[in-house]
Design an enzyme around this catalytic site. Structure first.
Site, short mmCIF file in Angstrom:
data_model
loop_
_atom_site.label_atom_id
_atom_site.label_comp_id
_atom_site.label_asym_id
_atom_site.label_seq_id
_atom_site.Cartn_x
_atom_site.Cartn_y
_atom_site.Cartn_z
N ASP A 9 17.14 28.55 6.95
CA ASP A 9 18.31 28.88 6.12
C ASP A 9 18.71 27.62 5.34
OD1 ASP A 9 21.14 30.97 6.59
OD2 ASP A 9 21.08 29.24 5.26
N ASP A 103 18.48 32.80 0.51
CA ASP A 103 18.23 31.46 1.05
C ASP A 103 17.76 31.42 2.49
OD1 ASP A 103 20.60 31.85 2.52
OD2 ASP A 103 21.12 29.73 2.34
N GLU A 104 17.33 32.57 3.03
CA GLU A 104 16.84 32.51 4.41
C GLU A 104 15.66 33.44 4.62
OE1 GLU A 104 19.45 34.21 7.46
OE2 GLU A 104 20.63 35.10 5.84
#
Ligand code: TTP
Ligand code: MG
Length: 409
Positions: A9, A103-104
């Site tokens: 993340d 974003d992960e």
């Protein structure tokens, strides 16, 4: 077989990208979002978090908490571009990358990193590459499953790297609030609190019968499994691959039918193993053969039932070879077996979907996969592949000329 799952993340993602683009923002409280009565905070730098600002907070409140913050409206196209570049880096480490948000992502390193400790090295390398190539920092969790990996990545933000092994549960997981369990929203949390369950570990101390009557059997089973660190959800790559294939070029043309058959079986085995690893089944089998004079055939056959087993794949390939290819005395220079029409397996509907023999074969294949992943490729080989030790077409290749190319697209 213990899996090795990594969860990554990015730290303060939108804000970190903005700081990278304008380095004079570094070290300052920065909020991404629109100011004013109707605005909300998308995210903020860790400096702004010290004032209590966080994602989804009304902007008015954030302005009050941190009056000196710098505000930027955000640039989605740029963040999407950076997200893609990070995904490309992650793709270098495993074919199984499952993005969860911009974003992960989860990365399945089972069979790539031998154990959780080896995965720590991979995690360091991944973080270093993201830092070097994108000037951004990421937090990573390493664990035997998705639930624990995601918990882990959040434990030491920013720039963290946390491992949770099963033996770490009492110290690292059981003291956490029950809300951290996947599936526990405010309502369930409230119901649990009424039974005195506020921490994850409390679930395991509670009377199972009482828990079932409070939550229902399904939820009770699900939550206690998670609390014990059990979670067998597979990592699923974003776009299912359209096809999987393995092919091999031989330095010396194969003309012994027995050798050709063994080569076909070995390729089918490899393809079936990839299917099982990804938890998918295939409808169509492809055979590619190139003769010594470079005449090339590609032939396909659609199976009555989709499969992840080598047997139906090699049977289809054999039939295609027998019926649809005319070697006319030429040797085989290249042989490839592939599958397409890939999809997740349908829920098993008793014997309608799967004959008991298939079920047994699948169990055996999975067991063999597990041994192979632990002890290496040569540990489990079918008797058929070993029958002629004198010359194994897969091993006796002059260096430089031969190649074996798994390909996925
Ligand atoms: P997060 O990973 O939740 O947050 P983050 O990366 O900013 O910070 P952290 O270090 O805690 O991971 O979300 C990723 C991005 O998604 C975030 O940068 C902005 C966007 N986002 C929103 O726009 N609104 C939201 O409510 C959340 C939670 C995220
Ligand atoms: Mg983030």
């Amino acid at each position: 077989m213990e899996r090795v799952i990594l969860h990554l993340d990015m730290d303060a993602f939108y804000a970190a990208v903005e700081v990278r683009e304008s380095p004079d923002l570094a070290g300052k409280p920065l909020i991404i979002g629109h100011r004013g009565r109707r605005g909300v905070v998308s995210t903020c730098s860790y400096e702004a978090r010290k004032y209590g600002v966080h994602s989804a907070m009304p902007s008015v409140r954030a302005e009050r908490l941190c009056p000196d913050a710098i505000w930027l409206p955000g640039r989605m196209a740029l963040y999407v571009k950076v997200s893609r570049e990070i995904r490309r880096i992650m793709n270098d480490y495993s074919p199984l990358v499952e993005p969860l948000s911009i974003d992960e992502a989860f990365i399945d390193l089972t069979g790539i990193a031998a154990n959780l400790n080896m995965a720590i090295r991979t995690a360091h390398e991944l973080k270093a590459r993201i830092r070097d190539e994108q000037q951004l920092s990421a937090s990573v969790g390493v664990a035997p499953n998705k639930f624990l990996a995601k918990l882990a990545s959040d434990m030491d933000k920013p720039d963290g790297l946390t491992v949770i092994a099963i033996q770490d549960l009492p110290v690292k997981v059981w003291p956490l609030p029950v809300e951290r369990l996947w599936g526990v929203g405010p309502k369930t949390a409230e119901r649990l609190r009424e039974s005195g369950i506020t921490r994850i570990g409390h679930l395991l101390e509670h009377d199972p019968g009482l828990l079932r009557s409070r939550l229902g059997a399904n939820a009770a089973t699900h939550l206690t499994a998670l609390a014990r660190g059990d979670d067998d959800r597979p990592v699923l790559s974003e776009r299912p691959h359209k096809s999987i294939s393995e092919e091999r070029t031989y330095g010396e043309d194969l003309d012994d039918p027995e050798e050709i058959d063994r080569s076909m079986l070995a390729r089918a085995e490899g393809v079936a193993r990839q299917l099982r690893r990804q938890g998918i089944v295939a409808h169509t089998v492809h055979l590619k053969v190139r003769a010594g004079d470079f005449t090339t055939w590609t032939r396909s056959h659609t199976l009555p039932t989709p499969t992840d087993l080598a047997e139906p794949i090699v049977e289809a390939a054999r039939r295609l070879f027998r019926e649809r290819i005319r070697l006319a005395g030429r040797g085989v220079r290249l042989l490839g077996v592939g599958v397409s029409g890939l999809e997740p397996p349908r829920p098993v509907q008793g014997s309608l979907f799967e004959a008991p023999a298939d079920e047994r074969a699948r169990k055996m294949a999975r067991a063999a996969d597990a041994v192979r992943e632990k002890l290496g490729e040569k540990a489990v080989t079918r008797a058929r592949l070993l029958r002629k030790p004198r010359r194994d077409p897969d091993e006796d290749e002059p260096a430089g000329e031969a190649s074996s190319l798994p390909s996925v697209d």
